[in-house]
Design an enzyme around this catalytic site. Structure first.
Site, PDB file in Angstrom:
ATOM      1  N   TYR A  80       7.849  32.430   5.593  1.00  0.00           N
ATOM      2  CA  TYR A  80       8.232  31.100   5.091  1.00  0.00           C
ATOM      3  C   TYR A  80       7.065  30.363   4.443  1.00  0.00           C
ATOM      4  CZ  TYR A  80      11.926  32.457   8.234  1.00  0.00           C
ATOM      5  OH  TYR A  80      12.907  33.178   8.864  1.00  0.00           O
ATOM      6  N   GLU A 124      17.772  40.548  13.840  1.00  0.00           N
ATOM      7  CA  GLU A 124      17.334  40.261  12.470  1.00  0.00           C
ATOM      8  C   GLU A 124      16.098  39.371  12.468  1.00  0.00           C
ATOM      9  OE1 GLU A 124      21.269  38.987  11.539  1.00  0.00           O
ATOM     10  OE2 GLU A 124      20.802  36.917  12.028  1.00  0.00           O
ATOM     11  N   PRO A 125      14.992  39.899  12.927  1.00  0.00           N
ATOM     12  CA  PRO A 125      13.772  39.085  12.962  1.00  0.00           C
ATOM     13  C   PRO A 125      13.151  38.908  11.577  1.00  0.00           C
ATOM     14  CG  PRO A 125      13.315  41.304  13.775  1.00  0.00           C
ATOM     15  CD  PRO A 125      14.797  41.244  13.482  1.00  0.00           C
ATOM     16  N   CYS A 159      -0.351  15.219  -5.483  1.00  0.00           N
ATOM     17  CA  CYS A 159      -0.320  13.762  -5.462  1.00  0.00           C
ATOM     18  C   CYS A 159       0.831  13.295  -4.581  1.00  0.00           C
ATOM     19  CB  CYS A 159      -0.226  13.231  -6.873  1.00  0.00           C
ATOM     20  SG  CYS A 159      -1.745  13.597  -7.752  1.00  0.00           S
TER      21      CYS A 159
HETATM   22  C1  LIG Z   1      16.281  32.764   9.154  1.00  0.00           C
HETATM   23  C2  LIG Z   1      17.191  33.663   9.846  1.00  0.00           C
HETATM   24  C3  LIG Z   1      16.679  34.667  10.686  1.00  0.00           C
HETATM   25  C4  LIG Z   1      15.208  34.863  10.958  1.00  0.00           C
HETATM   26  O1  LIG Z   1      14.674  33.928  11.821  1.00  0.00           O
HETATM   27  P1  LIG Z   1      13.172  34.083  12.334  1.00  0.00           P
HETATM   28  O2  LIG Z   1      12.934  32.891  13.169  1.00  0.00           O
HETATM   29  O3  LIG Z   1      12.288  34.104  11.123  1.00  0.00           O
HETATM   30  O4  LIG Z   1      13.062  35.363  13.060  1.00  0.00           O
HETATM   31  C5  LIG Z   1      17.595  35.511  11.277  1.00  0.00           C
HETATM   32  N1  LIG Z   1      18.922  35.376  11.070  1.00  0.00           N
HETATM   33  C6  LIG Z   1      19.442  34.429  10.268  1.00  0.00           C
HETATM   34  C7  LIG Z   1      20.897  34.357  10.074  1.00  0.00           C
HETATM   35  C8  LIG Z   1      18.595  33.535   9.642  1.00  0.00           C
HETATM   36  O5  LIG Z   1      19.116  32.585   8.853  1.00  0.00           O
END
Ligand SMILES: *Cc1c(COP(=O)(O)O)cnc(C)c1O
Length: 410
Positions: free
Chosen positions: A365, A268-269, A337
């Protein structure tokens, strides 16, 4: 973004012209770059049944979600709202995995009603889930393997003090909860945080997760999470995705053989897919010489790009208006500010007021964390797709700032 004849281009579209057309500050994303990253990832894991779920919290514009759906990706959602966005875009529920942390049982029930896959990361909710659904609804369990992924402490999630996942030391209890409620575990998962550099550390986590996986006879998939490091500077090292792919594929095939079933390998990238595909453009309002330094003050601030102040990220900055001028040293700051420094002591082509600067690695992000602090509008977003530019989010107006505010008479 490339420099061609002294002009910055994003997939052949002139960067400065985009900013003239849509205004500043502006987020711009390049689908060609996303596709490239997706394919790079996919090709690194040839030989297994691979599913890449885009961790959409990195960049949630529905057009980005739609683009990844077209590539064949699934979605990793961390809130019920992200689940709703993905469903709205047209993802099938089985291609969405809900991986929340510390959400209520009510939110999880909603996700079940939507029919998406459920990933549970604590024993209390797992137990409630078991009472509620028994073996009617399968679950995935998020394991914390307690390895240090690397990266900034604020983005590490796999270590012993982390709030994420069910500790591997709680395996006996986890098993009891599963067995007592006759639950069906369809997946095991780990996500050890961001900026993993070391392939061997990742493989160590893999061994731990595979060891856990053996305990569950009904698995469909094993989810290895994400956290791959992308380069921020030209000489930065990044996760060697091909080296990881080579080793992991072999190990996974071996595991499936022992397990007696061909499972799906999931990832899950977020950052890996979109970080380098995004650019953030802002205009210089003021060049301010002080006794200590020269500040370039922009028409944006930490309200639009919080990462440098939040966890010290480096975003490369260039002067789009004058790519080839002599470089000078600047401290680039925002208009909020509050101390909001984007970069200290940066060598940038000589800046005049009115110049447009670009921040690199602004896909992940960045907009996703933007706020209305100082009652500023959030920027517009533009997508570059096949050599054309598309507005995918309008700039806000004062109505957006006032929306949901309720004025009372007193
Ligand atoms: C944020 C998150 C990701 C993605 O992480 P990256 O560093 O952006 O690849 C994958 N899995 C879970 C559960 C997350 O919370």
């Amino acid at each position: 973004m490339e420099l061609v004849n002294n002009r910055y281009k994003i997939d052949k579209v002139d960067a400065l012209s985009i900013v003239e057309k849509y205004g500043s500050p502006l987020y711009v994303y390049d689908t060609a770059r996303m596709k490239n990253q997706y394919e790079k990832f996919f090709n690194a894991f040839k030989g297994v049944n691979l599913k890449i779920n885009f961790a959409c919290k990195a960049l949630t514009n529905i057009n980005i979600l739609k683009f990844f759906m077209g590539l064949g990706a699934g979605i990793d959602a961390v809130s019920i709202q992200e689940v709703q966005l993905a469903l709205r875009v047209g993802y099938k529920p089985e291609n969405i995995i809900f991986t929340p942390n510390c959400v209520s049982m009510n939110e999880i029930k909603k996700a079940v009603d939507f029919g998406v896959r459920i990933n549970i990361d604590n024993l209390s909710i797992l137990e409630q889930f078991g009472h509620e659904y028994g073996n009617n609804i399968p679950v995935c369990v998020r394991i914390n393997p307690h390895i240090m992924g690397g990266g900034h402490e604020k983005i590490s999630t796999g270590h012993i003090d982390s709030k994420f996942g069910i500790s591997i030391y709680q395996m006996p209890h986890l098993k009891r909860v599963i067995d007592a409620n006759n639950m069906r575990v369809e997946g095991v998962h780990m996500h050890t945080g961001s900026d993993i550099l070391d392939v061997d550390v990742f493989l160590k986590g893999t061994e731990i997760l595979l060891d856990v996986a053996k305990n569950f006879p009904d698995l469909e998939y094993i989810d290895f999470g994400s956290g791959f490091k992308v380069p921020y500077k030209s000489d930065d090292i990044q996760t060697d995705i091909n080296a990881l792919g080579n080793k992991l594929v072999k190990r996974f095939q071996e595991f499936c053989k022992d397990y007696g079933k061909s499972l799906t390998l999931m990832f899950e990238p977020g950052k890996f897919l979109v970080s380098e595909a995004g650019y953030f453009f802002a205009r210089v309002n003021v060049v301010k010489q002080t006794t200590a330094t020269v500040f370039a003050g922009l028409d944006t601030g930490l309200n639009h790009l919080i990462r440098p102040m939040f966890y010290d990220t480096y975003h490369h900055i260039v002067n789009v208006s004058k790519p080839k001028a002599n470089t000078r040293i600047y401290t680039v700051v925002g208009y909020i500010c509050e101390t909001d420094t984007f970069g200290w002591n940066r060598k940038i082509s000589e800046i005049s007021e009115g110049d447009v600067l670009a921040f690199f690695n602004a896909g992940a992000y960045c907009f996703a964390m933007a706020s209305n602090y100082n009652s500023r509008y959030r920027p517009a977003e533009v997508l570059i797709h096949e050599g054309k530019d598309y507005l995918i989010r309008s700039r806000e107006t004062i109505d957006d700032i006032l929306r949901n505010q309720v004025e009372i008479e007193f």
